[in-house]
Enzyme design. Structure first.
Site, PDB file in Angstrom:
ATOM      1  N   CYS A  21       0.842  -1.204   0.000  1.00 52.54           N
ATOM      2  CA  CYS A  21       0.000   0.000   0.000  1.00 52.54           C
ATOM      3  C   CYS A  21       0.873   1.248   0.000  1.00 52.54           C
ATOM      4  CB  CYS A  21      -0.909   0.009   1.236  1.00 52.54           C
ATOM      5  SG  CYS A  21       0.029   0.034   2.765  1.00 52.54           S
ATOM      6  N   CYS A  88      45.676 -21.680  -4.570  1.00 50.75           N
ATOM      7  CA  CYS A  88      46.224 -21.293  -3.266  1.00 50.75           C
ATOM      8  C   CYS A  88      45.307 -20.297  -2.573  1.00 50.75           C
ATOM      9  CB  CYS A  88      47.624 -20.712  -3.405  1.00 50.75           C
ATOM     10  SG  CYS A  88      47.659 -19.157  -4.300  1.00 50.75           S
ATOM     11  N   ASP A 508      14.014 -31.658  24.213  1.00 51.98           N
ATOM     12  CA  ASP A 508      12.561 -31.644  24.324  1.00 51.98           C
ATOM     13  C   ASP A 508      12.133 -33.068  24.699  1.00 51.98           C
ATOM     14  OD1 ASP A 508       9.807 -30.880  23.801  1.00 51.98           O
ATOM     15  OD2 ASP A 508       9.989 -32.099  21.998  1.00 51.98           O
ATOM     16  N   ASP A 707      11.871 -32.176  18.000  1.00 52.61           N
ATOM     17  CA  ASP A 707      11.396 -32.963  16.860  1.00 52.61           C
ATOM     18  C   ASP A 707      11.066 -32.091  15.663  1.00 52.61           C
ATOM     19  OD1 ASP A 707       9.050 -31.811  17.610  1.00 52.61           O
ATOM     20  OD2 ASP A 707       8.097 -33.640  18.346  1.00 52.61           O
TER      21      ASP A 707
END
Length: 821
Positions: A21, A88, A508, A707
């Site tokens: 906008c 190198c 966890d 997880d």
């Protein structure tokens, strides 16, 4: 970004994201004009672009940061170039500088081991051709990575073949020179025979012809790159070799053709030194190219796991098609022994699938309709029909290859020190050679000019920024490749270094330490009751509930193959329990408070329930016709390997913490069982980030293991986020390390690989720096006044070639890394 200079100003053209906008336009313009050095900014909503006029020295990063902070980031893209002719660390610095000087380049990272550049550019502002031209301007060549699928491999093979040819030609031309010059010194009769049959003039002339051929043909590569680099004021390894060999050749040519120009006693030739130096350095480069080719073996093996064709069923017809032609939702048929060509869901058939390429786990996994399979894995014993779900670049294997390539191109924080040293290394070596020449000429014994030349050439040749430049990237390439083969993906290569420094590992609980799926662990019934009959009745009632505990009881009954009786009058009491009628009996199942509310006695079952709760289990009571007849315990069972993993973390010297939403009593019980040091219980999902911060304050650098589903904020907050068992959901953006196996012991492997790789890097860096620190002073002749020791330029060339080969060979030892689990 095109740079038009008007009164030392520059124009920046940026493509922006997030503009929607007119007020966005205003905010973006304000953010730009508030940036120091920016004179004016115009943002166009229709084209979602910005034009900025700024001081010539205004950094692009400052402008981009201002837009990022305002919420309208500039659109960028990554481009990878394959580079040619680099050998190198100073080559790396030159190419990076050349790329970063281009207007639209945000950052450029060059990797000597993989011979690639990863460049972040402003979208649409810099073309691949401009980038390639900048590399060519610096004295090297480049092409867009992947513009030819086999380009990388072909280029490495072509380089090896070219070096091999040059090496053989150099060796054949050098051997007679070496025999004619050194043979005479080492074997006196041979020397007398040469002088009598050829004479000194003819002997030296033959050496001149052969040595000139060595320098002009196989040795041309050093001069073609070395001298232009020297003229531009950015000398590299090739410049040192070109200077050293041409100095020896020039001095010898003067001694042969214009001996009157040299003081008496200094008329010696060093043709054999120039020829042998070129041959030995070519030998080093050839061995280096062969070893470098092997550092990318892991990627080659991963690419080799992609099936070339797929058997599909379209419009009732079965046909083999190229893998590129596969589309989503295709029906794919995989016969026994074939590689599964695509990620998909099994529709028909049951089989065992070898997923070791994905998880590092050698035991095949059973697959049934509804299960997911991954492209590149091997179908073992039955025909499977699948629906393709992810094809092409979206497939798990393609994502793994992409991740490993990105990790291999990473620059670790330890590399910063190497970059600082190599940026000044070659000029310092040249200055040292000049000083060596001057001091020997001034202070050296007769023939001083000879001593001055030989020692200055030895200094130029012994210096080896190659070993420094290769020390870190080759170890990263081999380490991350080997990790991928063990089911450990380093999404961000920096995690290799950070992981090694972690002092606490936060885990966890649900889905990481435990399976995340409750199971019925205990079922204690009153005397005289039939266990299976009662379980069938309880399961029939719980089958109407969607609670995870209810599902666990139903699964337990089905496991025993019990048939569930019909029920009636089912009622649920939220947070308390359930009741129903079945087989003419009224049953109530629920927590102690539910049965006590009904006025039932819990009796001896209360003691059992207290004991079970102390073990971290959730107890439920069963009442039959108003009498308590059983206690059931349900628990989220520990993942296989959790106990061993926690022991291994302690063995690595790590503190282990557990973060869980469980109540304190259950959490403490699990922690006791596992031997966990610190428990943070009753942590809501949005409180995990705060828990990570607290643990970091308490213990120091932290790795968080989750997880990867609801742990994203905590994974991102941790110093290293490790996502366990994401299976096919590889593209997890918040983790630094992704484990392909549902097993916490994979984290132990990640730590072990991290430590092995960092140890390897330290060995390489020690060798690269120690080699130069010890041998450059020897080459200057520092030991001569006391011990009479000088370093021959030929020995210097041999030592220099060996130093790079040593670093590469040491890094390749990581290929033999054995995972602990």
């Amino acid at each position: 970004m095109t740079a038009n200079h008007h009164q030392a100003n520059k124009e920046l053209h940026l493509q922006l994201s997030g503009l929607s906008c007119a007020s966005c336009v205003k905010r973006a313009e304000k953010a730009l004009t508030d940036t120091p050095g920016v004179h004016s900014a115009t943002v166009n909503l229709a084209s979602e672009s910005a034009s900025v006029t700024a001081d010539a020295d205004t950094g692009l990063s400052e402008v981009l940061q201002a837009l990022q902070n305002a919420g309208y980031p500039a659109r960028t893209e990554m481009m990878t170039l394959d580079l040619f002719g680099m050998n190198c660390a100073s080559c790396v610095a030159k190419v990076e500088t050349a790329l970063q000087q281009l207007g639209g380049v945000i950052s450029a990272r060059v990797n000597l081991a993989s011979e690639q550049a990863r460049i972040e550019i402003l979208e649409g502002e810099t073309t691949a051709q401009q980038l390639i031209s900048a590399v060519r301007e610096a004295g090297y060549d480049a092409k867009v990575h992947g513009s030819d699928a086999t380009a990388g491999t072909d280029h490495k093979q072509q380089e090896q073949q070219s070096l091999k040819r040059s090496l053989w030609l150099a060796a054949l031309l050098t051997l007679p020179v070496f025999i004619m010059e050194m043979g005479g010194h080492l074997i006196a009769p041979f020397g007398h025979w040469l002088m009598e049959s050829l004479g000194q003039g003819t002997n030296w002339t033959i050496q001149f012809i052969l040595t000139t051929a060595v320098l002009a043909l196989p040795g041309r590569r050093f001069f073609r790159i070395g001298f232009p680099a020297l003229i531009k004021g950015s000398p590299d390894m090739n410049s040192l070799v070109a200077l050293g060999t041409s100095a020896a050749w020039l001095f010898s040519s003067v001694a042969l053709f214009l001996p009157q120009l040299l003081p008496a006693g200094t008329r010696h030739v060093y043709f054999e030194a120039a020829a042998v130096i070129v041959t030995l350095i070519l030998l080093g480069r050839y061995l280096e190219a062969r070893a470098k080719g092997r550092t990318g073996d892991a990627i080659k093996r991963l690419i080799g796991m992609q099936a070339k064709t797929a058997r599909v069923k379209r419009n009732g017809e079965v046909k083999d098609i190229a893998l590129e032609e596969l589309v989503k939702d295709d029906q794919v048929i995989v016969r026994p022994g074939e590689r599964i060509p695509v990620d998909g869901d099994v529709n028909e058939g049951s089989s065992w699938v070898d997923e070791s390429m994905l998880t590092g786990e050698p035991v095949p996994v059973e697959k049934h309709p509804g299960d997911q399979v991954v492209g590149g894995t091997v179908n073992k014993n039955s025909v499977l029909t699948l629906t393709a779900t992810k094809v092409g670049a979206d497939s798990v294997l393609a994502q793994i290859i992409r991740m490993v390539e990105q990790a291999q191109g990473t620059r670790l924080p330890v590399q910063a020190l190497v970059d600082k040293v190599t940026s000044v290394f070659v000029p310092v070596v040249m200055l040292t050679a000049l000083l060596t020449f001057a001091l020997w000429l001034w202070l050296g014994p007769d023939p001083a000019l000879t001593f001055a030349l030989v020692n200055a050439v030895a200094v130029l040749i012994i210096a080896c920024p190659c070993a420094m430049g290769l020390a870190t990237p080759v170890s990263i390439m081999v380490g991350t490749g080997r990790a991928a083969e063990n089911g450990v993906l380093f999404r961000k290569g920096e995690a290799l270094q950070t992981l090694r420094s972690a002092s606490v590992i936060a885990l966890d609980k649900t889905g990481t330490l435990t399976k995340g799926k409750p199971e019925m662990t205990d079922f204690e019934v009153a005397q005289g009751m039939d266990e299976n009959t009662l379980l069938a009745m309880v399961a029939a009632i719980e089958d109407n509930s969607e609670h995870p505990i209810a599902e666990a009881i139903v699964r337990a009954a089905k496991k025993r193959e019990l048939s569930l009786p019909p029920i009636s009058d089912f009622n649920t009491h939220a947070g308390m329990g359930v009741q129903a009628q079945t087989q003419g009996h009224r049953l109530e199942i629920g927590a102690d408070r539910y049965l006590q509310k009904l006025g039932y006695e819990l009796g001896t079952f209360e003691d059992s329930a207290t004991k079970l709760a102390g073990e971290g289990k959730t107890p439920l009571y069963v009442a039959l016709d108003g009498k308590t007849v059983a206690v059931i315990a349900v628990a989220d069972t520990l993942r296989e390997g959790s106990v061993e993993a926690v022991k291994a973390f302690h063995h690595l010297g790590l503190k282990v913490a557990m973060v869980t939403g469980d109540n304190c009593r259950t959490a403490e019980a699990i922690a006791r069982k596992l031997g966990i040091d610190d428990v943070m219980a009753e942590v809501m999902p949005d409180g995990k980030v705060e828990a990570v911060k607290q643990l970091r304050q308490r213990y120091g650098q932290l790795a968080f293991v989750g997880d990867g589903i609801n742990d994203a904020p905590a994974l991102a907050e941790a110093d290293v986020g490790i996502a366990v068992g994401t299976g096919t959901d590889v593209a997890i953006e918040s983790a630094d390390v992704v484990l392909m196996r549902d097993d916490l012991r994979g984290v132990v492997n990640a730590f072990a690989i991290s430590r092995a790789t960092l140890r390897n890097i330290r060995q390489n860096l020690f060798w690269a720096f120690a080699y130069n620190a010890v041998l450059i002073p020897v080459a200057t002749g520092l030991l001569f006044p006391w011990f009479g020791i000088l370093l021959s330029p030929m020995l210097a060339a041999g030592a220099m070639a060996l130093s790079s080969v040593f670093v590469l060979t040491n890094a390749l030892r990581l290929r033999g890394f054995k995972s602990q689990y």
